[in-house]
Design a protein around this motif. Structure first.
Motif, PDB file in Angstrom:
ATOM      1  N   SER A 234       0.871  -1.334  -0.099  1.00  0.00           N
ATOM      2  CA  SER A 234       0.020  -0.113  -0.251  1.00  0.00           C
ATOM      3  C   SER A 234       0.763   1.270  -0.103  1.00  0.00           C
ATOM      4  CB  SER A 234      -0.852  -0.118   1.225  1.00  0.00           C
ATOM      5  OG  SER A 234      -1.875   0.983   1.212  1.00  0.00           O
ATOM      6  N   ASP A 235       1.411   1.630  -1.336  1.00  0.00           N
ATOM      7  CA  ASP A 235       2.385   2.697  -1.488  1.00  0.00           C
ATOM      8  C   ASP A 235       2.433   3.676  -2.541  1.00  0.00           C
ATOM      9  OD1 ASP A 235       2.570   1.016  -3.565  1.00  0.00           O
ATOM     10  OD2 ASP A 235       4.777   0.285  -3.211  1.00  0.00           O
ATOM     11  N   GLY A 236       1.125   3.786  -2.934  1.00  0.00           N
ATOM     12  CA  GLY A 236       1.070   4.795  -3.957  1.00  0.00           C
ATOM     13  C   GLY A 236       1.716   4.474  -5.171  1.00  0.00           C
ATOM     14  N   GLY A 237       2.193   3.158  -5.452  1.00  0.00           N
ATOM     15  CA  GLY A 237       2.768   2.668  -6.636  1.00  0.00           C
ATOM     16  C   GLY A 237       4.285   2.891  -6.677  1.00  0.00           C
ATOM     17  N   PHE A 238       4.967   3.132  -5.379  1.00  0.00           N
ATOM     18  CA  PHE A 238       6.267   3.227  -5.108  1.00  0.00           C
ATOM     19  C   PHE A 238       7.235   1.830  -5.474  1.00  0.00           C
ATOM     20  CE2 PHE A 238       9.662   4.085  -1.682  1.00  0.00           C
ATOM     21  CZ  PHE A 238      10.760   4.781  -2.546  1.00  0.00           C
ATOM     22  N   GLN A 239       6.504   0.811  -5.101  1.00  0.00           N
ATOM     23  CA  GLN A 239       7.254  -0.375  -5.664  1.00  0.00           C
ATOM     24  C   GLN A 239       7.261  -0.676  -7.138  1.00  0.00           C
ATOM     25  OE1 GLN A 239       9.075  -2.661  -4.125  1.00  0.00           O
ATOM     26  NE2 GLN A 239       8.816  -4.435  -5.274  1.00  0.00           N
ATOM     27  N   ALA A 240       6.323  -0.218  -7.608  1.00  0.00           N
ATOM     28  CA  ALA A 240       6.090  -0.471  -9.174  1.00  0.00           C
ATOM     29  C   ALA A 240       7.030   0.396  -9.932  1.00  0.00           C
ATOM     30  CB  ALA A 240       4.545   0.215  -9.692  1.00  0.00           C
ATOM     31  N   THR A 241       7.433   1.434  -9.379  1.00  0.00           N
ATOM     32  CA  THR A 241       8.523   2.229 -10.264  1.00  0.00           C
ATOM     33  C   THR A 241       9.968   1.932 -10.260  1.00  0.00           C
ATOM     34  OG1 THR A 241       9.005   3.772  -8.389  1.00  0.00           O
ATOM     35  CG2 THR A 241       6.996   4.320  -9.644  1.00  0.00           C
TER      36      THR A 241
END
Length: 250
Positions: A234-241
């Motif tokens: 639950s990270d605002g997409g941080f891991q995806a970038t």
């Protein structure tokens, strides 16, 4: 006793307190666990349906007594949220064994101990465990050798729990929060750090304690009845970038 109940560790503030309030809104009773007696008493004041218990989750005897007290008071345990944790950031060379053990004792041992104590009760209710890790357990970062490693271990512990406890109907999942706008974070994050996080997160902001709590309470609910062994960032997409350079974004 038919009213559902939850144990939430690290409940005196932040994500733990937000999770407690959301459980109460769903009609649960909540055992609020924290080692900070004064902060716990203040947090529990005015909340109906809570049982505040002072407990250091790294102490096996204290955990056993806490779990027995919660089960005795409520008659059942439907959910365990292992949220208690300590943050310790510093260079690898400056992290001695005492510092390493202090982080592991709460962040990893505490999750293990509380889960082990709650399993007999969760078997009776076919309940749920939600362990709180961190984005630091999914991606390495500087100054987090103990903290990040402890959270990575929590993620794997969650999968072990899911694999073995599923036959009893117990689900085990993990939430890995990204940067969250807590009072502590805002006090220690410089404007430069805040700007850098905003730039690295696709949603361009920090998360809130309530946003993380919503994921936790969902995973404990019947709406997630076929979800187990998962880690939700639950990270605002941080891991995806990944490590993409901001200058290359169009």
């Amino acid at each position: 006793m038919t009213q559902k109940t939850a144990i939430v560790t690290g409940a005196a503030r932040g994500i733990g307190l937000a999770t407690t309030r959301q459980f109460l809104a769903r009609g649960h009773r909540v055992a609020m666990i924290d080692r900070d007696a004064a902060a716990l008493a203040e947090a529990a004041e005015g909340l109906d349906g809570v049982l505040p218990v002072v407990c250091d989750v790294s102490d096996p005897d204290a955990v056993a007594a806490m779990t027995a007290e919660a089960a005795g008071a409520f008659g059942r345990i439907d959910a365990l949220v292992n949220n208690a944790g300590v943050a310790d950031f510093g260079p690898i060379e400056a992290t001695d064994f005492a510092r390493w053990r202090e982080v592991m004792a709460t962040n990893l041992d505490g999750v293990f101990l509380c889960s082990q104590a709650a399993i007999p009760h969760l078997r009776e209710t076919r309940g749920a465990i939600v362990n709180i890790a961190s984005i630091s357990g999914l991606r390495a970062s500087t100054l987090r050798v103990a903290y990040g490693t402890s959270k990575a271990a929590v993620i794997h512990l969650t999968m072990q729990q899911a694999a073995e406890l599923g036959e009893y109907g117990i689900r085990a999942n993990c939430v890995a929060p990204g940067p969250v706008r807590t009072k502590l974070a805002m006090a220690v994050h410089s404007p430069q750090i805040i700007a850098a996080y905003h730039d690295a997160i696709p949603l361009n902001r920090y998360g809130s304690e309530d946003e993380i709590a919503s994921v936790i309470t969902f995973l404990c609910s019947e709406a997630a009845s076929y979800v187990t062994g998962q880690t939700i960032a639950s990270d605002g997409g941080f891991q995806a970038t990944g490590v993409g350079l901001p200058a290359l974004r169009g």
